[in-house]
Design a protein around this motif. Structure first.
Motif, PDB file in Angstrom:
ATOM      1  N   ASN A 446     -54.485   9.145   6.392  1.00 37.40           N
ATOM      2  CA  ASN A 446     -53.366   8.276   6.017  1.00 37.40           C
ATOM      3  C   ASN A 446     -52.070   9.083   6.010  1.00 37.40           C
ATOM      4  N   PRO A 450     -46.241   2.342   6.216  1.00 47.03           N
ATOM      5  CA  PRO A 450     -46.006   1.042   6.872  1.00 47.03           C
ATOM      6  C   PRO A 450     -44.544   0.898   7.276  1.00 47.03           C
ATOM      7  N   ASP A 478     -48.742  -0.556  10.437  1.00 45.96           N
ATOM      8  CA  ASP A 478     -49.080   0.830  10.097  1.00 45.96           C
ATOM      9  C   ASP A 478     -49.772   1.442  11.296  1.00 45.96           C
ATOM     10  N   ASN A 484     -56.592   2.592   6.238  1.00 51.52           N
ATOM     11  CA  ASN A 484     -55.262   3.213   6.204  1.00 51.52           C
ATOM     12  C   ASN A 484     -54.204   2.327   6.848  1.00 51.52           C
ATOM     13  N   ALA A 485     -54.629   1.350   7.638  1.00 53.20           N
ATOM     14  CA  ALA A 485     -53.664   0.476   8.315  1.00 53.20           C
ATOM     15  C   ALA A 485     -53.606  -0.916   7.716  1.00 53.20           C
ATOM     16  N   VAL A 487     -52.346  -3.529   5.410  1.00 54.65           N
ATOM     17  CA  VAL A 487     -51.086  -3.638   4.685  1.00 54.65           C
ATOM     18  C   VAL A 487     -51.152  -4.823   3.727  1.00 54.65           C
ATOM     19  N   ASP A 536     -50.185   0.430   2.219  1.00 53.76           N
ATOM     20  CA  ASP A 536     -51.463   0.484   2.925  1.00 53.76           C
ATOM     21  C   ASP A 536     -52.585   0.761   1.923  1.00 53.76           C
TER      22      ASP A 536
END
Length: 789
Positions: A446, A450, A478, A484-485, A487, A536
């Motif tokens: 990460n 974002p 992101d 990690n992506a 949002v 995220d």
């Protein structure tokens, strides 16, 4: 017959005796030297004497000379035993540029068989002048070149060797800009460079020309000349640079036409056309490039015909790289013709790690492998190379093991997968190779915040909206993957923290939809500004904020409000108009406001009803009530008007203003209107009673008439004793109420000056006696309602 046979037997006996008496062949050859270009028949030496042979033995034993290639460049004079030149000897043709030129011979004798080794060294004479590849050389040199800059030239070639070769270079006529440098470099290759002694100035001198002279060391010396033409250029201040000074390639002698020999690579730090590099062979005297072709763009050298190992083991090429500005560099290419290698290397992987986190440190070992080759010697010597060496490289571990390691920081968002090709090649002729492909996947961490697709958002909602109405959406992306992506959206805390959070706006955490939770009133709130956060699901999570500005759009939900004349007064006030007033006379002005804004607050005024519609006109924009024509005796004394005030909304809203006017011949009758009003009001009541009972009609009519006449006579007597009168009671009270309410922009006092017996009335309008009221300010960005007059 018997005599002949006897002689033959005698000869055989003599030959046998001679063979037994001749010593064996000498271990050391007989060495001689002769200058090249000697005439045929020139004596080299007395070989019979040096060999210890009598001249008579040469003929008797049928002495003859033999050479390796079968050519008879020398002959033996059997009568004298001398070794003489049989044909003209050209050392350059026989041995080329070799430092020594030795021709091996064998002196053969029969009866008995015997041979002597003879070596004749052909000595060089200065029979060739230095020669340049081109009669005229044009160099393009930037005016920004610094003094001391060197520019390589193709040197002159002299087919002679040793001291008879090129020994010095000079410039004629001498100039202040250039000198010449001469020396040796790789493989004793001579180089010639022009040295810039003084900075060039294209504006001062755009071209420089001189002769370059090469002189050999012969006696007398010979020389060669080429014309140098210097063109001074602007701005291209970086010449191409080869990655290597010498490129060595190996090619099988049976390689077919079109086989790739190698690629030369030159780089140029300039950009644009000045950084575009083209490759070409540089023509040199004595060199032949007919067997090779070079790609002018890639620098790839290929064969145009098969090579012959027996004819030439090596080929030396000269490659020039020229950029778009005319600057050039020269490198040497050595092509070795070799034989066949039949075992390819083997590559055995011991360990391999994939995927790799993108935050691994440079130097991390990705794979460990070993290479081996069943061949021996040079054919078993293995080298490994990695095609892509930007992020990874090969590092020798121990013995025949190699490590594939990272050399730079990895970024999954830039490259999520690397396909690495390791090539293992042996040193055979030609080299055989084995390739191993490593697919390295990069796992995500990460490391990306974002990012909203806009720097700020502006959304609109109509006032009086339904609750939870969708007004727009924010969107953030992101660059990471997986959790990690992912949002999520939320309202960021208010800044400063002591401010209460906005309770009328909500954001969907999944899709970023923005909702207005309760109805809004444009007249109270014009805009709302909040901060939306996108976070995220990483650990720790990363977030970014964006400003969302919600603009409330006005709706036409407020009808015009009539400020003057006041509509709640009872009875209604009346305006006084003299009978002498002309067309355009200002009777009064209707004043109204609308709490809406924009075109919803644009007011227009229209005459809806009137006792005499043709007598009055209303200004559509100003609301001013004026006489359309002069007043006549036929016009009724009391005129009633209804003015319609309408806004410009869709649909429009409206209000009405009722007002009355009194037409007076003389302002001495100023109190008449109120008596008339009372009479008319009472008359209206009597009309009602008349319907109820016809009996009372006559009685009430007589009473009303008598009261009216009596009151009128009394009022006229009072007016004769007065000179100044301030309005009527109703007029004063109406104005006072309007002024007290703060709805009129100004309060007016009407001063009426009358004189006894005057036939004309005179009005004097005084200045405002009540100041304008200041506009009111709202705490939440509201505007005061606009006032249209």
């Amino acid at each position: 017959g018997s005599a002949g046979s006897g002689r033959r037997r005698a000869q055989q006996v003599l030959c046998l005796a001679a063979f037994l008496s001749v010593p064996p062949a000498r271990p050391e050859p007989l060495r001689y030297s002769v200058a090249e270009e000697g005439e045929s028949g020139s004596v080299v030496a007395n070989v019979a004497e040096d060999a210890g042979l009598a001249p008579a033995q040469l003929s008797a034993r049928r002495a003859r000379l033999a050479s390796e290639d079968g050519r008879q460049r020398f002959r033996l004079d059997r009568g004298t035993g001398r070794l003489v030149v049989a044909e003209r000897l050209d050392r350059e043709e026989l041995c080329g540029q070799s430092g020594t030129c030795t021709l091996p011979l064998e002196l053969l004798l029969a009866d008995p068989l015997q041979f002597f080794r003879v070596e004749v060294a052909v000595e060089d004479i200065n029979d060739h002048s230095p020669a340049f590849p081109e009669e005229r050389v044009t160099l393009k040199i930037l005016e920004t070149s610094n003094p001391g800059s060197r520019f390589p030239l193709e040197g002159a070639r002299d087919l002679d060797v040793g001291s008879n070769g090129v020994q010095a270079y000079s410039i004629a006529p001498e100039n202040e800009y250039f000198s010449v440098s001469f020396g040796s470099q790789i493989m004793d290759e001579k180089y010639v460079e022009l040295v810039l002694e003084k900075a060039l100035d294209r504006e001062e001198q755009a071209e420089v020309g001189f002769s370059l002279i090469a002189v050999d060391g012969g006696s007398p010396p010979r020389s060669g000349t080429t014309q140098i033409h210097i063109v001074v250029l602007d701005a291209n201040d970086n010449a191409p640079i080869f990655t290597q000074d010498l490129y060595v390639g190996q090619v099988l002698e049976n390689s077919p036409e079109g086989s790739v020999v190698l690629s030369v690579v030159a780089t140029d730090q300039d950009a644009g056309p000045n950084g575009d590099i083209t490759y070409e062979f540089s023509q040199v005297v004595g060199q032949s490039h007919s067997a090779f072709v070079i790609d002018p763009v890639s620098g790839e050298i290929r064969l145009t015909k098969p090579l012959d190992f027996e004819a030439a083991e090596t080929h030396e090429l000269s490659v020039r790289a020229t950029d778009g500005g005319g600057l050039s560099a020269i490198c040497k290419v050595l092509v070795e013709v070799v034989d066949v290698n039949d075992n390819a290397p083997e590559l055995v992987v011991s360990s391999f790690s994939s995927p790799l986190p993108e935050n691994v440190l440079p130097g991390t070992v990705v794979a460990l492998f070993a290479v081996k080759d069943r061949d021996a010697g040079a054919n078993g010597k293995i080298s490994c190379a990695l095609e892509d060496q930007l992020s990874f490289s090969l590092r020798p571990a121990y013995k025949n093991y190699y490590e594939l390691v990272t050399v730079s920081v990895l970024d999954r968002e830039e490259t999520a997968r690397y396909i690495l090709t390791v090539t293992a090649a042996d040193a055979g002729s030609p080299p055989l190779t084995t390739t191993q492909t490593f697919t390295v996947d990069i796992s995500d961490v990460n490391d990306n915040v974002p990012v909203f697709n806009q720097t700020s958002y502006t959304m609109y909602v109509h006032e009086n909206n339904v609750p939870t109405v969708l007004v727009g959406a924010v969107s953030a992306s992101d660059a990471d993957v997986g959790p990690n992506a992912k949002v999520t959206y939320s309202l960021a805390p208010a800044q400063p923290a002591e401010q209460p959070p906005c309770s009328c706006i909500s954001v969907n955490s999944e899709n970023g939809h923005v909702f207005v939770l309760r109805p809004l009133d444009y007249e109270r709130v014009r805009q709302i500004e909040v901060s939306v956060s996108a976070s995220d699901a990483g650990s720790p999570p990363l977030s970014a904020n964006v400003t969302v500005r919600l603009l409330v759009v006005d709706e036409n939900d407020n009808a015009p409000l009539v400020l003057y004349p006041a509509q709640d007064s009872s009875p209604a006030s009346s305006e006084l108009v003299p009978m002498s007033a002309e067309a355009g006379y200002l009777v009064t002005k209707v004043v109204a406001v609308d709490a809406d804004s924009g075109q919803n607050s644009w007011l227009s005024y229209h005459l809806l009803r009137a006792t005499d519609p043709g007598l009055f006109a209303v200004g559509a924009q100003s609301g001013e009530v004026r006489l359309r024509r002069p007043v006549t005796e036929r016009d009724a004394v009391k005129q009633k008007l209804v003015v319609l005030v309408r806004d410009n909304g869709r649909p429009p809203l409206s209000a009405t203003a009722a007002l009355s006017t009194l037409l007076l011949k003389d302002f001495s009758d100023v109190r008449l209107p109120h008596s008339s009003l009372a009479a008319e009001d009472e008359g209206g009541s009597l009309t009602t009673y008349l319907i109820i009972s016809l009996v009372f009609v006559s009685l009430l009519f007589l009473v009303s008439t008598a009261a009216f006449v009596t009151r009128k006579v009394c009022k006229r007597k009072e007016l004769k004793g007065e000179h100044v009168l301030y309005g009527t009671g109703h007029l004063q009270s109406g104005l006072a109420d309007a002024a007290a309410a703060g709805t009129l922009p100004h309060a007016y006092c009407y001063e009426i000056s009358l004189t006894t017996g005057s036939g004309n009335s005179e009005f004097k309008f005084l200045k405002p006696i009540v100041p304008s009221l200041p506009p009111q300010h709202c705490a939440m960005e509201t505007n005061a309602p606009s006032l249209r007059k």
